[in-house]
Scaffold this active site. Structure first.
Site, PDB file in Angstrom:
ATOM      1  N   GLY A   1      -3.327   1.972  -8.728  1.00  0.00           N
ATOM      2  CA  GLY A   1      -2.239   1.238  -9.961  1.00  0.00           C
ATOM      3  C   GLY A   1      -2.119  -0.035  -9.954  1.00  0.00           C
ATOM      4  O   GLY A   1      -2.776  -1.039  -9.037  1.00  0.00           O
TER       5      GLY A   1
ATOM      6  N   TYR B   1       8.100   7.316 -15.618  1.00  0.00           N
ATOM      7  CA  TYR B   1       6.911   6.311 -15.699  1.00  0.00           C
ATOM      8  C   TYR B   1       7.950   5.611 -16.781  1.00  0.00           C
ATOM      9  O   TYR B   1       7.406   5.437 -17.850  1.00  0.00           O
ATOM     10  CB  TYR B   1       6.107   6.237 -15.344  1.00  0.00           C
TER      11      TYR B   1
ATOM     12  N   ARG C   1       0.994   0.787  -2.247  1.00  0.00           N
ATOM     13  CA  ARG C   1       1.469  -0.692  -3.236  1.00  0.00           C
ATOM     14  C   ARG C   1       0.979  -1.900  -2.468  1.00  0.00           C
ATOM     15  O   ARG C   1       2.679  -2.448  -3.436  1.00  0.00           O
ATOM     16  CB  ARG C   1       3.218  -0.342  -2.610  1.00  0.00           C
TER      17      ARG C   1
ATOM     18  N   TYR D   1      -2.292   9.653  -4.525  1.00  0.00           N
ATOM     19  CA  TYR D   1      -1.753   8.351  -4.461  1.00  0.00           C
ATOM     20  C   TYR D   1      -1.202   7.009  -3.617  1.00  0.00           C
ATOM     21  O   TYR D   1      -1.219   7.360  -2.755  1.00  0.00           O
ATOM     22  CB  TYR D   1       0.011   8.342  -5.658  1.00  0.00           C
TER      23      TYR D   1
ATOM     24  N   GLN E   1      -1.425  16.503  -6.437  1.00  0.00           N
ATOM     25  CA  GLN E   1      -1.863  14.917  -5.548  1.00  0.00           C
ATOM     26  C   GLN E   1      -0.810  14.550  -4.987  1.00  0.00           C
ATOM     27  O   GLN E   1       0.963  15.205  -4.836  1.00  0.00           O
ATOM     28  CB  GLN E   1      -0.893  14.246  -7.182  1.00  0.00           C
TER      29      GLN E   1
ATOM     30  N   TRP F   1       1.906   4.118 -13.098  1.00  0.00           N
ATOM     31  CA  TRP F   1       3.762   3.935 -12.656  1.00  0.00           C
ATOM     32  C   TRP F   1       3.737   2.268 -13.026  1.00  0.00           C
ATOM     33  O   TRP F   1       5.375   1.883 -13.757  1.00  0.00           O
ATOM     34  CB  TRP F   1       4.116   4.028 -11.487  1.00  0.00           C
TER      35      TRP F   1
HETATM   36  N1  LIG Z   1       2.928  11.965  -7.893  1.00  0.00           N
HETATM   37  C1  LIG Z   1       3.581  10.832  -7.295  1.00  0.00           C
HETATM   38  O1  LIG Z   1       4.973  11.713  -7.153  1.00  0.00           O
HETATM   39  C2  LIG Z   1       3.550   9.667  -7.342  1.00  0.00           C
HETATM   40  C3  LIG Z   1       3.874   8.631  -6.635  1.00  0.00           C
HETATM   41  C4  LIG Z   1       3.446   7.188  -6.533  1.00  0.00           C
HETATM   42  C5  LIG Z   1       2.406   7.138  -7.262  1.00  0.00           C
HETATM   43  N2  LIG Z   1       2.138   7.959  -7.875  1.00  0.00           N
HETATM   44  C6  LIG Z   1       0.541   7.503  -8.822  1.00  0.00           C
HETATM   45  O2  LIG Z   1      -0.228   6.712  -7.909  1.00  0.00           O
HETATM   46  C7  LIG Z   1      -0.331   5.622  -8.729  1.00  0.00           C
HETATM   47  C8  LIG Z   1      -0.859   4.536  -7.291  1.00  0.00           C
HETATM   48  O3  LIG Z   1       0.365   3.910  -7.012  1.00  0.00           O
HETATM   49  P1  LIG Z   1       0.747   3.450  -6.730  1.00  0.00           P
HETATM   50  O4  LIG Z   1       1.302   2.142  -7.957  1.00  0.00           O
HETATM   51  O5  LIG Z   1       2.677   3.377  -6.034  1.00  0.00           O
HETATM   52  O6  LIG Z   1       0.953   2.326  -5.495  1.00  0.00           O
HETATM   53  P2  LIG Z   1      -0.961   1.419  -5.286  1.00  0.00           P
HETATM   54  O7  LIG Z   1      -2.182   1.634  -6.356  1.00  0.00           O
HETATM   55  O8  LIG Z   1      -1.112   1.890  -4.014  1.00  0.00           O
HETATM   56  O9  LIG Z   1      -0.398   0.011  -5.388  1.00  0.00           O
HETATM   57  C9  LIG Z   1       0.233  -0.708  -7.023  1.00  0.00           C
HETATM   58  C10 LIG Z   1       0.096  -2.364  -6.760  1.00  0.00           C
HETATM   59  O10 LIG Z   1      -0.706  -2.479  -6.209  1.00  0.00           O
HETATM   60  C11 LIG Z   1      -1.536  -4.325  -6.083  1.00  0.00           C
HETATM   61  N3  LIG Z   1      -2.908  -3.953  -7.116  1.00  0.00           N
HETATM   62  C12 LIG Z   1      -3.647  -3.560  -7.504  1.00  0.00           C
HETATM   63  N4  LIG Z   1      -4.520  -4.145  -7.266  1.00  0.00           N
HETATM   64  C13 LIG Z   1      -4.317  -5.323  -6.795  1.00  0.00           C
HETATM   65  C14 LIG Z   1      -5.362  -6.966  -6.613  1.00  0.00           C
HETATM   66  N5  LIG Z   1      -7.104  -6.467  -7.125  1.00  0.00           N
HETATM   67  N6  LIG Z   1      -4.970  -7.426  -5.843  1.00  0.00           N
HETATM   68  C15 LIG Z   1      -3.792  -7.156  -5.448  1.00  0.00           C
HETATM   69  N7  LIG Z   1      -3.210  -6.602  -5.788  1.00  0.00           N
HETATM   70  C16 LIG Z   1      -2.993  -5.755  -6.078  1.00  0.00           C
HETATM   71  C17 LIG Z   1      -0.408  -4.386  -7.577  1.00  0.00           C
HETATM   72  O11 LIG Z   1       0.711  -4.942  -7.560  1.00  0.00           O
HETATM   73  P3  LIG Z   1       1.382  -6.149  -8.054  1.00  0.00           P
HETATM   74  O12 LIG Z   1       1.412  -5.203  -9.771  1.00  0.00           O
HETATM   75  O13 LIG Z   1       2.940  -6.080  -7.989  1.00  0.00           O
HETATM   76  O14 LIG Z   1       0.041  -6.994  -8.838  1.00  0.00           O
HETATM   77  C18 LIG Z   1       0.036  -2.355  -7.806  1.00  0.00           C
HETATM   78  O15 LIG Z   1       0.559  -2.450  -9.096  1.00  0.00           O
HETATM   79  C19 LIG Z   1       1.173   4.869  -9.162  1.00  0.00           C
HETATM   80  O16 LIG Z   1       0.646   3.999 -10.455  1.00  0.00           O
HETATM   81  C20 LIG Z   1       1.134   6.359  -9.782  1.00  0.00           C
HETATM   82  O17 LIG Z   1      -0.034   7.113 -11.139  1.00  0.00           O
HETATM   83  C21 LIG Z   1       2.299   9.218  -8.089  1.00  0.00           C
END
Ligand SMILES: NC(=O)c1ccc[n+]([C@@H]2O[C@H](COP(=O)([O-])OP(=O)(O)OC[C@H]3O[C@@H](n4cnc5c(N)ncnc54)[C@H](OP(=O)(O)O)[C@@H]3O)[C@@H](O)[C@H]2O)c1
Length: 353
Positions: A283, A62, A212, A207, A179, A25
């Site tokens: 993410g 996205y 986040r 997810y 999901q 995303w």
């Molecule tokens: N089905 C749905 O409705 C739905 C809704 C939400 C998400 N999703 C899916 O789930 C995926 C994951 O959720 P999400 O992207 O919302 O949130 P997440 O995985 O909880 O958090 C992602 C964020 O965490 C930070 N991060 C990741 N690895 C890190 C590290 N090693 N050190 C420091 N910070 C780190 C990054 O922020 P920064 O980039 O700011 O550093 C990254 O963008 C999405 O990409 C999407 O594919 C689906």
């Protein structure tokens, strides 16, 4: 236990995927502060594959096509067969506003657009992104079933569905995946979706496994988000709750280091994986963000640590809140003109998903 990537069969589909998946995303830019760097994004996806991740999760919405296009580019040079592509359907956009649309017509068009952007002839996991209250679930399910029978999609999923909605879906189609939001701070599905998934042999794609970024340990009291970054309006990242969640992260990090020699990030992802037939969506938009994957593999959280985790959450997060802020609002229906039947009007979803 070794540090090789764990795998799972996606429902009873015969498709096998890594239990840690890359979420793209943020790579799409929209709601994450603007466009990501293209080269860096491609490198992130390729580095995920190099680290043993096979499942790459994306969606048309996205970046309004951008994330899918970048996934397609990253996998185009010989990596397609090493990846399981999960994407979604049923959200449309106009002038930057997003609407739910689970109609058969919309899905038939969207699947072709996604295949083209992803540069592939099949989608491995295809989810309905959000239930559409204006379209019978059976209509949406029926189209996915046909795509499955045609071989255009290899496994069928729903996202943000309740167990009742999942049951309605299953009356018209096979279902392999649900999901849902799931992480140490957002555990609502423990009460309904997770037990239901276990009972129906569905895989749960969790997810927001890092909430986040909150559960990575990177956030500080003065961390600020720019542009359209959704965390600027996420109640967990705002007073009065932000200090509570930061305190919880600090205590969880202490626990992870003391008991396992790991960071809070590794504890958070391990926790998701230890909850059942789950895949943790991680993410990332920079390759180095995936380096801690190795710390997640080869161990488990024991019962005593679980109790300690629950105690920490109770003591620190006194005013908990779920991920509801991301859910699209119920749609308004147009006022009925005096003598005419009212037509439902599609109202925009809040920035979410
Ligand atoms: N089905 C749905 O409705 C739905 C809704 C939400 C998400 N999703 C899916 O789930 C995926 C994951 O959720 P999400 O992207 O919302 O949130 P997440 O995985 O909880 O958090 C992602 C964020 O965490 C930070 N991060 C990741 N690895 C890190 C590290 N090693 N050190 C420091 N910070 C780190 C990054 O922020 P920064 O980039 O700011 O550093 C990254 O963008 C999405 O990409 C999407 O594919 C689906």
């Amino acid at each position: 236990m070794g540090r090789t990537m764990e795998t799972i069969e996606i429902g009873a589909s015969g498709v096998t995927a890594s239990r840690i998946a890359l979420g793209t995303w943020a790579i799409g830019g929209w709601m994450w502060g603007g466009n990501s760097d293209l080269g860096e994004s491609i490198y992130t996806i390729r580095s995920a594959i190099a680290r043993g991740i096979t499942l790459i999760d994306t969606a048309p919405v996205y970046g309004f096509g951008r994330s899918e296009e970048i996934v397609g580019m990253a996998l185009s040079e010989g990596l397609r067969d090493r990846a399981i592509i999960a994407t979604k359907v049923g959200l449309e956009w106009r002038d930057g506003q997003v609407f739910r649309n689970g109609s058969a017509r919309r899905i038939q068009r969207e699947v072709e657009d996604s295949l083209q952007r992803l540069r592939t002839d099949r989608i491995d996991v295809y989810h309905v992104h959000w239930p559409d209250p204006l379209v019978p679930i059976e209509e949406t399910a029926g189209v996915l079933r046909k795509l499955f029978e045609q071989g255009k999609i290899r496994a069928i999923g729903v996202s943000n569905f309740s167990p009742d909605q999942m049951t309605a879906f299953q009356s018209a189609s096979p279902l392999h995946v649900v999901q849902s939001p799931y992480n140490l701070f957002e555990r609502q599905i423990d009460a309904d979706v997770l037990p239901s998934a276990k009972g129906h042999r569905l895989t749960v794609l969790a997810y927001g496994a890092l909430c986040r970024g909150l559960l990575t340990g990177r956030m500080r009291p003065d961390t600020r988000f720019t542009g359209d970054d959704l965390r600027g309006s996420d109640p967990k990242f705002l007073p009065p709750r932000y200090p509570q969640y930061l305190k919880a992260v600090e205590a969880l990090d202490d626990l992870a280091r003391r008991r396992y020699g790991k960071s809070v990030l590794a504890l958070a992802v391990r926790w998701v994986l230890d909850q059942g037939p789950t895949v943790a969506l991680w993410g990332a938009r920079h390759p180095e963000q995936l380096a801690p994957i190795r710390d997640v593999l080869g161990w488990h959280i024991d019962e005593e640590a679980r109790r300690e985790i629950d105690g920490i959450l109770l003591a620190t997060v006194t005013d908990p809140i779920g991920p509801e802020f991301m859910a699209p609002p119920a749609r308004r229906r147009a006022k009925a003109p005096a003598a005419k039947t009212p037509r439902p009007r599609r109202t925009p979803a809040t920035p979410s998903r």
